[in-house]
Design an enzyme around this catalytic site. Sequence first.
Site, PDB file in Angstrom:
ATOM      1  N   GLY A 149       0.676  -1.112  -0.284  1.00 45.28           N
ATOM      2  CA  GLY A 149      -0.632   0.088   0.077  1.00 45.28           C
ATOM      3  C   GLY A 149       0.361   1.079   0.105  1.00 45.28           C
ATOM      4  O   GLY A 149       1.989   1.221  -0.138  1.00 45.28           O
ATOM      5  N   CYS A 150       0.585   2.123  -0.246  1.00 42.90           N
ATOM      6  CA  CYS A 150       1.120   3.676  -0.227  1.00 42.90           C
ATOM      7  C   CYS A 150       1.626   3.904   0.817  1.00 42.90           C
ATOM      8  O   CYS A 150       2.573   4.779   1.582  1.00 42.90           O
ATOM      9  CB  CYS A 150       0.005   4.511  -0.882  1.00 42.90           C
ATOM     10  SG  CYS A 150      -1.706   4.452  -0.037  1.00 42.90           S
ATOM     11  N   TYR A 151       1.182   4.429   1.872  1.00 47.81           N
ATOM     12  CA  TYR A 151       1.155   4.638   3.031  1.00 47.81           C
ATOM     13  C   TYR A 151       1.740   3.723   4.052  1.00 47.81           C
ATOM     14  O   TYR A 151       3.239   3.276   4.562  1.00 47.81           O
ATOM     15  CB  TYR A 151      -0.196   5.090   4.186  1.00 47.81           C
ATOM     16  CG  TYR A 151      -1.123   5.373   4.187  1.00 47.81           C
ATOM     17  CD1 TYR A 151      -0.152   6.922   4.307  1.00 47.81           C
ATOM     18  CD2 TYR A 151      -1.979   5.866   3.847  1.00 47.81           C
ATOM     19  CE1 TYR A 151      -1.458   7.904   3.678  1.00 47.81           C
ATOM     20  CE2 TYR A 151      -3.107   7.013   3.896  1.00 47.81           C
ATOM     21  CZ  TYR A 151      -2.566   7.787   3.957  1.00 47.81           C
ATOM     22  OH  TYR A 151      -3.367   9.689   4.059  1.00 47.81           O
ATOM     23  N   ALA A 154       5.696   4.459   1.940  1.00 45.50           N
ATOM     24  CA  ALA A 154       6.777   5.588   2.910  1.00 45.50           C
ATOM     25  C   ALA A 154       6.565   5.910   4.472  1.00 45.50           C
ATOM     26  O   ALA A 154       7.548   6.215   4.905  1.00 45.50           O
ATOM     27  CB  ALA A 154       5.102   6.890   2.973  1.00 45.50           C
TER      28      ALA A 154
END
Length: 346
Positions: A149-151, A154
Site C-alpha cells: 500500500g501507499c502509506y 512511505a
Amino acid sequence: MVKVGVIGANGYGGVELLRLLKQHPLVSVEKVISHSTQGCKLTEQYPHLNDVFEMTLEKIDIEEIASNVDLLFFATPSGVSKEIIPPFLERKVKCIDLSGDFRLKDGLLYEKWYKNTQAKNELLQNATYGLTELFRSEIKNGHLIANPGCYPTATILGVYPALKAKWIDQKSIIIDGKSGISGAGRNASIGNIFAEINENMKAYKIGLHQHIPEIEQLLNVISGEEARISFTTHLVPMTRGIMCTIYGDLKVTISTQKMIDLYKETYKDEYFVRIRSANEWPATKEVTGSNFCDIGLRVDERTNRLVIVSVIDNLVKGAAGQAIQNMNVINAWHEKTGLANVPLYP
C-alpha cells in the site's frame, strides 16, 4: 520483449501503469482489461491517451489473456484479484497485485480490516510482499507479488533503518499520514468532490484504516517484536502525494547527523530512496510523477524522539511505479528501467 496486460486499466492506478509502461523499452502492453467499462476505448475514458494507447478495454477471458501475456498487473479494487488471480497462476502467468488481497499473511486480519472474505491460505503464504528495497531477493523468484500500500511504503521506508538498528522503541511509533485525493480512486463520492476537498483538510478512518495491520506486519518482521502503532490519516487538497510524519522514542542518545549517516549507509545502493541533509525536509511536489521516496530526519534532543518525514507519489512509488520496479526485479532488469524519469515540478 515481455508481454504484459493490465486488469483494471480504467482506474488511476491502471492508467498510471500504462503511462509508465509506455516508456519501458523491454515490455509490450498486449491487453487492457476492465469489467465495468469493457468495450470502451481507452481514449474515451482518458482522452490524454489519444495517439498513445489506441486500445479497447476487454472483458476478462482467462484463456485468451493467458495465451497472450507473460505477466499481468492487477489494478483492481480489493476483493477482486483474489478471485481471478488463481487461474492465471495455474497457467504460469506471473501476477503483480496492486490491491490489498494478498498483503496480509493472516487471512482473518484481512476479513476484519477489509470486510471481505480472505484469499486461499496457500496463496497468502506463497505471495511475496513487494516492498522492493527490503525483499528484493524474494521478489526475484516470485510468481505472485503483493504490491504494498501507499502509506505502508512511505512509512516502512521511513522507519526501517532506525528500527533495524534498534535505535527506536517500536511500541512508541506514531504515524501522521496525509494523502492526495487520487488515493481515493476515480469513483465519484460526496467526500471527493471539489467543494468538499478544496481549502479543506480532514482526518478519516481513525484507528480503522486497512493499512494498519499491513504496517504492523512489516514492523514485526523487521524488529521481531509485536507492533502496535497509532496511525491517523488525513485527506488534503492535492491530486497526488503521500506524506507520513513518523515519531518514535529513541532508545539511544544520538545526534541528527549520526541518524542521517545511518540512513544514508542503509540506502546507499537504493536509487529510489533519497535521504535529505540536516534541516532539509522533503515535500510531496518534489517526488510527483516519480518512483522516489524522499526522507528527512531530525533527532529532537529535548524529547529524545526521532522525527521522520517520508514522501512519495501515491500513484507511482505507492502503486504503479513500485509494481514496475518489481517486474524489473523478476526479469533481472536494471530496476531503473522505465522509471528513471525526473519528478514533475512545479
